[in-house]
Design a protein around this motif. Structure first.
Motif, mmCIF file in Angstrom:
data_model
loop_
_atom_site.group_PDB
_atom_site.id
_atom_site.type_symbol
_atom_site.label_atom_id
_atom_site.label_comp_id
_atom_site.label_asym_id
_atom_site.label_seq_id
_atom_site.Cartn_x
_atom_site.Cartn_y
_atom_site.Cartn_z
ATOM 1 N N ASP A 17 11.656 19.057 37.008
ATOM 2 C CA ASP A 17 12.375 17.838 36.678
ATOM 3 C C ASP A 17 13.849 18.158 36.362
ATOM 4 O O ASP A 17 14.313 19.285 36.543
ATOM 5 C CB ASP A 17 11.701 17.125 35.507
ATOM 6 C CG ASP A 17 11.467 18.050 34.323
ATOM 7 O OD1 ASP A 17 10.737 17.688 33.411
ATOM 8 O OD2 ASP A 17 12.051 19.190 34.325
ATOM 9 N N ASP A 18 14.528 17.086 35.834
ATOM 10 C CA ASP A 18 15.956 17.261 35.517
ATOM 11 C C ASP A 18 16.166 18.294 34.411
ATOM 12 O O ASP A 18 17.162 19.041 34.403
ATOM 13 C CB ASP A 18 16.564 15.913 35.105
ATOM 14 C CG ASP A 18 16.625 14.944 36.271
ATOM 15 O OD1 ASP A 18 16.704 13.737 36.010
ATOM 16 O OD2 ASP A 18 16.610 15.435 37.434
ATOM 17 N N ASN A 19 15.255 18.334 33.462
ATOM 18 C CA ASN A 19 15.364 19.316 32.369
ATOM 19 C C ASN A 19 15.290 20.745 32.916
ATOM 20 O O ASN A 19 16.016 21.646 32.499
ATOM 21 C CB ASN A 19 14.257 19.077 31.345
ATOM 22 C CG ASN A 19 14.440 19.935 30.111
ATOM 23 O OD1 ASN A 19 15.564 20.164 29.672
ATOM 24 N ND2 ASN A 19 13.342 20.406 29.551
ATOM 25 N N LEU A 69 16.155 21.587 35.958
ATOM 26 C CA LEU A 69 17.382 21.829 36.725
ATOM 27 C C LEU A 69 18.519 22.297 35.807
ATOM 28 O O LEU A 69 19.271 23.217 36.126
ATOM 29 C CB LEU A 69 17.797 20.552 37.466
ATOM 30 C CG LEU A 69 16.888 20.097 38.618
ATOM 31 C CD1 LEU A 69 17.395 18.787 39.188
ATOM 32 C CD2 LEU A 69 16.815 21.141 39.697
ATOM 33 N N LYS A 70 18.629 21.611 34.632
ATOM 34 C CA LYS A 70 19.716 21.962 33.715
ATOM 35 C C LYS A 70 19.542 23.389 33.171
ATOM 36 O O LYS A 70 20.504 24.160 33.076
ATOM 37 C CB LYS A 70 19.765 20.953 32.571
ATOM 38 C CG LYS A 70 20.206 19.563 33.015
ATOM 39 C CD LYS A 70 20.196 18.598 31.830
ATOM 40 C CE LYS A 70 20.606 17.191 32.279
ATOM 41 N NZ LYS A 70 20.564 16.225 31.146
ATOM 42 N N ILE A 75 25.271 22.865 40.108
ATOM 43 C CA ILE A 75 24.096 22.002 39.969
ATOM 44 C C ILE A 75 23.672 21.405 41.298
ATOM 45 O O ILE A 75 22.481 21.195 41.576
ATOM 46 C CB ILE A 75 24.382 20.890 38.919
ATOM 47 C CG1 ILE A 75 23.093 20.137 38.580
ATOM 48 C CG2 ILE A 75 25.489 19.963 39.404
ATOM 49 C CD1 ILE A 75 22.093 20.980 37.851
ATOM 50 N N LYS A 129 20.010 21.555 42.880
ATOM 51 C CA LYS A 129 19.264 20.341 43.257
ATOM 52 C C LYS A 129 18.773 20.437 44.690
ATOM 53 O O LYS A 129 17.618 20.077 45.006
ATOM 54 C CB LYS A 129 20.163 19.118 43.097
ATOM 55 C CG LYS A 129 20.392 18.706 41.644
ATOM 56 C CD LYS A 129 21.269 17.455 41.591
ATOM 57 C CE LYS A 129 21.473 17.004 40.137
ATOM 58 N NZ LYS A 129 22.321 15.782 40.039
ATOM 59 N N SER A 183 14.868 20.555 45.920
ATOM 60 C CA SER A 183 14.401 19.552 46.885
ATOM 61 C C SER A 183 13.641 20.222 48.033
ATOM 62 O O SER A 183 12.578 19.759 48.453
ATOM 63 C CB SER A 183 15.595 18.758 47.411
ATOM 64 O OG SER A 183 15.184 17.858 48.423
#
Length: 385
Positions: free
Chosen positions: A333-335, A337-338, A348, A352, A356
Motif C-alpha cells: 500500500d501507500d504506507n 511505498l513511503k 517515489i 510506484k 505496479s
C-alpha cells in the motif's frame, strides 16, 4: 615411515651423538700463531695494544687502513709520526715513507722480517741467531737500563748485523749462550728519523698483560716526537673476501657447516637411484553455476513465459526487501511505498511504477509482454542497487 628411512634416521642420530661427544670432551687449544691482529685476543694478537695505544700516544694516534702509498698519494700532512707493526710494505709505499721522513717526519717500523728495500735504504743486514727459548730485550740508553722485557714464548731471534756507522743502536737482545744482538736501531734520513725494531712480540697481548712489561713499550715509543701518529694497519685490518670467512672463523659454525655437508653427501649417496613416481595431474572441478543459470534463462526465453519470470523476479525482490530492509511486504500500500522510498532514497514515481509491475506479476491472469519484464527487471535492480 618405511624401513629404509628409519635406517637413515638412525645413522644420522648416531653420527650426531658421536660428534656431540667429541665436542663436549674437546680441550680448549690456545692459538699461539703470531697473527698481530688488532682485533684478536689470542696471545700474539694486538688487541690490548690497540685499546691502550690512544693513551700511549696522548690521543694523537690515527689508524689508517690504506697502504702508505695510497694514503700519501691522496693526502698531504705536516710533520707527523708513522707507525707500522708487522705489516707488509711494498716498494712504492716505502718510497712514500722515505719522502715523508726526509721532510721531517719520524717513522717507526716494528717487524721480524722486513723487505730488503728497508735494510738497503737504512744500512743494515737482517740476521737470525739460534736463540734459546728465552731471551731479554733491553735498551742501550742508560736512563732505560732498568727497563727490560723477558721473552719466554717463541721469540723470533731476529736482529741486525753489519750496521753502517751512521746507524745508531738503541736496543739489544741479550741471551746467555750468544753475544748481544742489536734489535732496535735509528737512522737519520733527511730532516727526520727512521726507527726499526726487529721483535714485535713485546706489543702482543701475552707480553703486555704481564706486570712491568708496559714500561718497555713506553720507552721504545718515547724516541719518536710528541706529535700526530699515523698507524698503518692495512694488512691487518683487511678481511678476507672469501664468502665463508665468518662461518669458518667461528668453530661452532664451522662444525655445523661440515655436519651439514656430510649429511647432504649421505642423502645424495643413498638416494641416487631413487626416482620420483609420476604425479597425476588432477584437473580442478569446473564451476557450472553460471552455465546452469544461462541454461535456465534461455529455457524461459524459448518458452516465452514472461509472466512466470516476472513473478519470480518480484518474489525475489520482496524477499530481499524483507531480509535487507526489514520491511513487511504483505501489503503493498501507500504506507509501504513511503517506507521503501525512505530506506532506498529512490524517487517515489519510480517506486510506484515498480510496485505496479510487481502487482501485475502477482496477478495470475494478467497479460504481460517481454518489454514489461525488461522494464520491471531494470526498475527493481535500480531500487536495491
Amino acid at each position: 615411515m618405511n624401513k629404509t628411512f628409519k635406517i637413515y634416521a638412525l645413522l644420522f642420530i648416531i653420527i650426531m651423538v658421536i660428534l656431540a661427544l667429541f665436542e663436549v670432551n674437546k680441550k680448549e687449544v690456545t692459538d699461539w700463531r703470531k697473527n698481530f691482529d688488532v682485533d684478536k685476543k689470542t696471545p700474539f694478537g694486538l688487541f690490548v695494544f690497540n685499546k691502550e695505544a690512544k693513551y700511549l700516544f696522548k690521543n694523537k694516534l690515527y689508524k689508517i687502513e690504506d697502504s702508505p702509498y695510497e694514503y700519501y698519494d691522496k693526502n698531504n700532512r705536516k710533520n707527523h709520526n708513522i707507525l707500522i707493526i708487522e705489516s707488509d710494505i711494498d716498494e712504492e709505499s716505502w718510497h712514500k715513507i722515505l719522502d715523508e721522513v726526509a721532510k721531517g717526519s719520524d717513522a717507526m717500523i716494528i717487524g721480524a722480517r722486513l723487505p730488503k728495500e728497508i735494510s738497503d735504504s737504512i744500512g743494515y743486514y737482517d740476521s737470525e741467531i739460534a736463540f734459546a727459548e728465552e731471551n731479554v730485550l733491553k735498551l742501550t740508553d742508560k736512563k732505560y737500563q732498568n727497563d727490560y722485557i723477558k721473552l719466554d714464548k717463541f721469540p723470533s731471534g731476529q736482529g741486525f748485523s753489519y750496521i753502517k756507522p751512521q746507524v745508531e743502536i738503541l736496543g739489544k737482545t741479550v741471551e746467555e749462550k750468544n753475544k748481544d744482538q742489536a734489535n732496535f736501531i735509528k737512522a737519520k734520513i733527511g730532516k727526520g728519523n727512521i726507527y726499526v725494531h726487529s721483535e714485535p712480540l713485546f706489543l702482543t697481548n701475552y707480553y703486555l698483560l704481564k706486570s712491568g712489561n708496559v714500561k718497555y713499550a713506553q720507552d721504545v715509543f718515547s724516541y719518536i716526537q710528541d706529535q700526530e701518529t699515523l698507524w698503518f694497519v692495512e694488512s691487518n685490518t683487511k678481511e678476507s673476501q672469501f664468502f665463508m670467512r665468518f662461518i669458518l672463523s667461528n668453530p661452532p659454525l664451522k662444525y655445523a657447516w661440515w655436519i651439514f655437508l656430510g649429511g647432504l653427501v649421505l642423502f645424495v649417496f643413498f638416494n641416487a637411484k631413487r626416482k620420483q613416481r609420476i604425479v597425476p595431474i588432477i584437473e580442478p572441478l569446473e564451476n557450472t553455476s553460471v552455465d546452469f543459470v544461462k541454461s535456465i534463462g534461455n529455457l524461459y526465453l524459448q518458452e516465452g513465459d514472461f509472466h512466470d519470470m516476472m513473478a519470480k523476479k518480484a518474489q525475489y525482490f520482496l524477499n530481499k526487501v524483507r531480509l535487507d530492509l526489514l520491511m513487511d511486504t504483505a501489503n503493498l500500500d501507500d504506507n509501504f511505498l513511503k517506507k521503501l522510498q525512505i530506506k532506498t532514497g529512490q524517487p517515489i514515481d519510480k517506486i510506484k511504477e515498480a510496485i505496479s509491475l510487481i502487482k501485475i506479476a502477482q496477478d495470475p491472469y494478467a497479460s504481460v509482454m517481454k518489454e514489461d519484464l525488461s522494464k520491471m527487471n531494470k526498475l527493481l535492480d535500480d531500487i536495491l542497487k
